[in-house]
Design a protein around this motif. Structure first.
Motif, PDB file in Angstrom:
ATOM      1  N   PRO A   1      -0.370  -2.509  -2.308  1.00 39.53           N
ATOM      2  CA  PRO A   1      -0.058  -1.659  -1.153  1.00 39.53           C
ATOM      3  C   PRO A   1       1.436  -1.385  -0.999  1.00 39.53           C
ATOM      4  CG  PRO A   1      -1.772  -3.204  -0.561  1.00 39.53           C
ATOM      5  CD  PRO A   1      -1.299  -3.603  -1.949  1.00 39.53           C
TER       6      PRO A   1
ATOM      7  N   THR B   1     -10.977  -3.001  -5.230  1.00 41.09           N
ATOM      8  CA  THR B   1     -10.244  -2.834  -3.967  1.00 41.09           C
ATOM      9  C   THR B   1      -8.891  -2.182  -4.199  1.00 41.09           C
ATOM     10  OG1 THR B   1     -11.364  -4.737  -2.989  1.00 41.09           O
ATOM     11  CG2 THR B   1      -9.281  -4.065  -2.001  1.00 41.09           C
ATOM     12  N   THR B   2      -8.222  -2.575  -5.272  1.00 38.23           N
ATOM     13  CA  THR B   2      -6.907  -2.009  -5.577  1.00 38.23           C
ATOM     14  C   THR B   2      -7.017  -0.527  -5.910  1.00 38.23           C
ATOM     15  OG1 THR B   2      -6.277  -4.177  -6.451  1.00 38.23           O
ATOM     16  CG2 THR B   2      -4.833  -2.333  -6.974  1.00 38.23           C
TER      17      THR B   2
ATOM     18  N   ASP C   1      -7.706   1.341  -2.636  1.00 38.55           N
ATOM     19  CA  ASP C   1      -6.515   1.539  -1.804  1.00 38.55           C
ATOM     20  C   ASP C   1      -5.687   2.707  -2.322  1.00 38.55           C
ATOM     21  OD1 ASP C   1      -5.028   0.484   0.484  1.00 38.55           O
ATOM     22  OD2 ASP C   1      -3.457   0.028  -0.972  1.00 38.55           O
TER      23      ASP C   1
ATOM     24  N   LYS D   1      -5.388   6.437  -0.372  1.00 34.99           N
ATOM     25  CA  LYS D   1      -4.025   6.871  -0.030  1.00 34.99           C
ATOM     26  C   LYS D   1      -3.550   8.023  -0.909  1.00 34.99           C
ATOM     27  CE  LYS D   1      -2.793   2.334   1.817  1.00 34.99           C
ATOM     28  NZ  LYS D   1      -2.093   1.045   1.580  1.00 34.99           N
TER      29      LYS D   1
ATOM     30  N   ALA E   1     -14.719  -1.882   0.213  1.00 33.96           N
ATOM     31  CA  ALA E   1     -13.685  -1.035  -0.384  1.00 33.96           C
ATOM     32  C   ALA E   1     -14.302   0.044  -1.267  1.00 33.96           C
ATOM     33  CB  ALA E   1     -12.705  -1.887  -1.185  1.00 33.96           C
TER      34      ALA E   1
ATOM     35  N   PRO F   1      -0.670  -4.688   5.521  1.00 28.84           N
ATOM     36  CA  PRO F   1      -1.959  -4.081   5.186  1.00 28.84           C
ATOM     37  C   PRO F   1      -3.092  -5.108   5.211  1.00 28.84           C
ATOM     38  CG  PRO F   1      -0.747  -4.522   3.175  1.00 28.84           C
ATOM     39  CD  PRO F   1       0.157  -4.940   4.318  1.00 28.84           C
TER      40      PRO F   1
ATOM     41  N   PRO G   1      -6.758  -3.654   2.728  1.00 29.82           N
ATOM     42  CA  PRO G   1      -6.522  -2.622   1.717  1.00 29.82           C
ATOM     43  C   PRO G   1      -7.774  -1.787   1.481  1.00 29.82           C
ATOM     44  CG  PRO G   1      -5.563  -4.699   1.018  1.00 29.82           C
ATOM     45  CD  PRO G   1      -6.361  -4.999   2.250  1.00 29.82           C
ATOM     46  N   SER G   2      -7.569  -0.497   1.292  1.00 30.45           N
ATOM     47  CA  SER G   2      -8.567   0.579   1.238  1.00 30.45           C
ATOM     48  C   SER G   2      -8.714   1.259   2.591  1.00 30.45           C
ATOM     49  CB  SER G   2      -9.942   0.142   0.709  1.00 30.45           C
ATOM     50  OG  SER G   2     -10.681  -0.559   1.678  1.00 30.45           O
TER      51      SER G   2
END
Length: 764
Positions: free
Chosen positions: A380, A427-428, A431, A435, A508, A671, A674-675
């Motif tokens: 993030p 999840t990464t 995110d 975004k 996520a 954050p 995240p997501s």
């Protein structure tokens, strides 16, 4: 050459002058020695143990996200959980081109070492070490300098992305020797002398030791060391056995090569070292591309300018020198990983065995994603400050899926692993997708869905880290029952923690599904995101291990480590529902009971900042109408769990996650989920902060924040009253001004309205 150095100096001067009150280059606030000694922070003394009581960082001279990092070496091994350098050690036995995952408990890999000695030739790493003094040691991101007392040699290091440059100045006239060796604990590797080119070359095969079985990873760490003068003699060695004039040695314990020189007192010898994960020839090409015709001062000045440019993305004002040292060192530690894997010309070996030679074109391909840690705050942070770099990181993860047919879970050594729990690559990616950092194609999306719904048919694929651990049990029961020991994993058992983390990963992924209008998968994943409830015991107001028949285990103590919890206690993991705090509140009996439980948790001393699963906990008061308690807690943690001394990190830094937490906390927001493109506000800790966001700046003003006024009284965003206790990511990207009125006592009215609470899956 002089012109280039002048340009770099001018750039550094201009960057420094752009700050109103302090002309110190930001990079000179960074102290890479912070965290190299056992943690002396308050929390570490009560919770940390073994390697967890050490940040496991080393004083890297490196660029951000470099291929190879350069560090003094006090431990010659590549053994799991032993870092190359510890501050409390008294002997340096080399200077390492390292691939140690900063702040971790994995192991170094494919590394090599170089060591100067004077007088008698001593090659063995066990015998050649020299005493040194920290009074004669200087550590910065762009230069490390130390005096080797036993040999009267001054050693200096600087670096580029793929290369290192070392300068040895010999006080003693006469015989001087420079020794190189691959750091193989397996008795493998190769070293050769190429006398006519003033080069020593070699390689060190990589093994996946942390995976638990130590299989070969399918590639090596290669190096080419080029000297700036001819050898007077040379040879190879095995331990204490020296073979003068021999030119090659391979696959024996403690092997290496050396060059001998006759020097005058005060004479310096420079060595340029190119590295690669592809071949010796590619290491030579990297050396030519990054260091050809360049001297030590030029490389050092350029590296200093590189760090200054990156650190200038966040400029802080107010606070003491100690405050700035803590902040900019944390930012430095946040930017060390993941690791560049491709050569200067884009060449890299394909994922999971390296059977193909690929090319990344005009972008970098990254490895060593410590995903259980870095999805929380590190990535993030990259999405906010370095979106282009993070986009390439996400491309790298998706490229691994295309090459190995499964999205990796915890990709290290350019390999699949089941090293940690969860499926946080999803999840990464979520995110970054939410975004708008990346676009995920239809083909790429199927790899994410595959991870969430399928298990490899081939057992060897599963054993080697493809697919979620215990997914079939999770899908059948809605949780991982205690009967499933999760044997094909480095972390076995830990069933409750897996359930909680999969529930969040499912949430996520549902965010990506909704964005793509895949309503069928989105609905199923959102339902699965509530699986955390299946391991919650209302009678205990805590998560607890559960059998397949639905009964809870009698083996339970919420205050002690349990086998079904990952690196913590049941009470610590109870709060791991970052996507649905409102749902957790309902389980606990409502907002009042939730807040009281949170109070009891902190009063009991259960909060452990030195490990990642609890990093969101201090921010949860924002979800229950008491944001002033978050403001107080975060301030306390920043004061007690981070320090400017060598023991100043409260546990493993884990590829920069511990440090990224501090960066966000100092900025005043975090954050939690995240997501979800939101940050929970905790209040800034500098009087003024300027953040570069693409083509605009976000200014955060909080007069008095750096002098102990840590409670938010009121806030404005672009001149308008702001009452929400969270910030929207896309609002921040617009730039503008965020103003906080800070005070020494809580304002219990600001940020408490239910309609202004952070996102939660269950709505009140």
């Amino acid at each position: 050459m002089k012109t280039a150095i002048l340009i770099i100096v001018v750039l550094l001067t201009l960057q420094s002058c752009s700050r109103k009150s302090d002309s110190t280059p930001l990079v000179d606030y960074v102290n890479p020695l912070i965290g190299t000694a056992p943690a002396c922070t308050l929390n570490a003394l009560s919770h940390g143990k073994g390697s967890e009581n050490n940040a496991q960082v080393v004083p890297y001279v490196t660029t951000p996200f470099a291929m190879t990092n350069w560090t003094p070496q006090t431990r010659a091994t590549e053994t799991k959980c032993i870092a190359p350098y510890y501050y409390n050690d008294s002997i340096i036995n080399g200077f390492r081109g390292s691939h140690w995952l900063s702040g971790s408990c994995v192991q170094d890999y494919g590394s090599m070492s170089i060591m100067p000695v004077s007088g008698d030739l001593i090659c063995s790493t066990e015998k050649r070490g020299s005493g040194f003094s920290h009074q004669k040691e200087t550590s910065t991101p762009y230069n490390y300098t130390v005096y080797l007392d036993d040999y009267n040699i001054k050693t200096e290091m600087t670096a580029t992305k793929r290369c290192g440059m070392l300068r040895f100045t010999f006080e003693n006239a006469g015989s001087a020797h420079i020794i190189l060796n691959p750091n193989s604990d397996e008795g493998q590797g190769f070293t050769a002398i190429i006398n006519e080119q003033n080069e020593i070359v070699g390689y060190n095969p990589v093994h996946r030791i942390y995976q638990g079985w130590g299989e070969a990873a399918g590639f090596s760490g290669y190096f080419v060391a080029r000297f700036n003068r001819d050898f007077d003699s040379f040879g190879v060695f095995q331990g204490e056995d020296i073979m003068e004039r021999d030119t090659a040695i391979r696959n024996v314990q403690d092997l290496g090569g050396y060059a001998t020189f006759l020097v005058q007192s005060g004479e310096s010898i420079e060595v340029q070292i190119g590295t690669s994960f592809t071949s010796i020839e590619q290491a030579r090409k990297n050396l030519d591309a990054e260091l050809a015709n360049r001297n030590f001062e030029h490389v050092e000045a350029e590296l200093k300018a590189t760090w200054e440019k990156v650190l200038n993305k966040v400029q802080v004002e107010g606070g003491s020198t100690t405050d700035k040292t803590k902040f900019y060192t944390a930012l430095y530690h946040s930017l060390l990983h993941p690791r560049t894997f491709n050569d200067a010309d884009g060449t890299y070996l394909s994922f999971s065995g390296g059977k193909q030679v690929l090319n990344s074109g005009d972008k970098d391909y990254y490895v060593d994603f410590s995903m259980w840690d870095t999805y929380r705050a590190s990535h993030p942070l990259f999405n906010l400050l370095m979106p282009e770099a993070n986009a390439n990181m996400m491309w790298s993860l998706l490229d691994k899926a295309k090459n190995g047919d499964w999205l990796p879970i915890f990709p290290c050594w350019n390999s699949y692993t089941s090293a940690m729990i969860g499926d946080h690559v999803i999840t990464t990616l979520a995110d970054a997708s939410i975004k708008n950092i990346i676009d995920i194609s239809d083909e790429e999306y199927q790899y994410l869905i595959k991870n969430a719904f399928e298990t490899p048919a081939n057992f060897e694929d599963y054993k080697n880290g493809k697919g979620r651990r215990a997914l079939s049990s999770y899908l059948k029961y809605g949780y991982v029952p205690l009967e499933d020991g999760v044997r094909e994993s480095f972390h076995k058992n830990e069933q409750v923690s897996r359930t909680l983390e999969y529930a969040f990963d499912d949430f996520a992924l549902s965010r990506i599904a909704l964005k793509r209008n895949d309503t069928q998968n989105a609905e199923e994943l959102l339902q699965r995101a509530l699986n955390y409830k299946n391991v919650y015991s209302k009678a205990d107001t805590c998560v607890r291990g559960r059998f397949a028949d639905g009964s809870f285990t009698p083996d339970f103590d919420k205050l002690k480590r349990m086998s079904y919890i990952t690196e913590g206690t049941p009470w610590q993991y109870t709060w791991y529902v970052p996507h649905d705090i409102n749902g957790l509140k309902e389980l606990m009996g409502g907002e009042k009971d939730f807040a009281e439980q949170l109070d009891r948790f902190h009063v009991s001393g259960q909060y452990w900042h030195g490990n990642e699963p609890g990093h969101q906990i201090p921010f949860l008061y924002n979800y229950c109408g008491q944001p002033w308690k978050t403001q107080a807690l975060v301030s306390e943690i920043m004061l007690n769990e981070y320090d400017a001394g060598v023991g100043g990190l409260s546990g493993n830094d884990d590829a920069g996650q511990m440090s990224a937490w501090y960066v966000f906390a100092a900025l005043g927001f975090y954050p939690v989920s995240p997501s979800v493109p939101e940050y929970v506000i905790s209040g800034p800790h500098f009087d003024r902060i300027s953040i570069q966001l693409n083509n605009t700046n976000l200014i955060i003003e909080a007069p008095g924040a750096s002098s102990g006024k840590n409670y938010i009284q009121n806030a404005k965003l672009d001149g308008k009253i702001y009452t929400k206790n969270y910030l929207n990511h896309f609002d921040l990207l617009k730039g503008g001004k965020l103003e906080f009125e800070m005070g020494s006592t809580p304002n219990k009215d600001w940020g408490t309205a239910q309609k202004d609470r952070p996102y939660s899956l269950s709505r009140e």
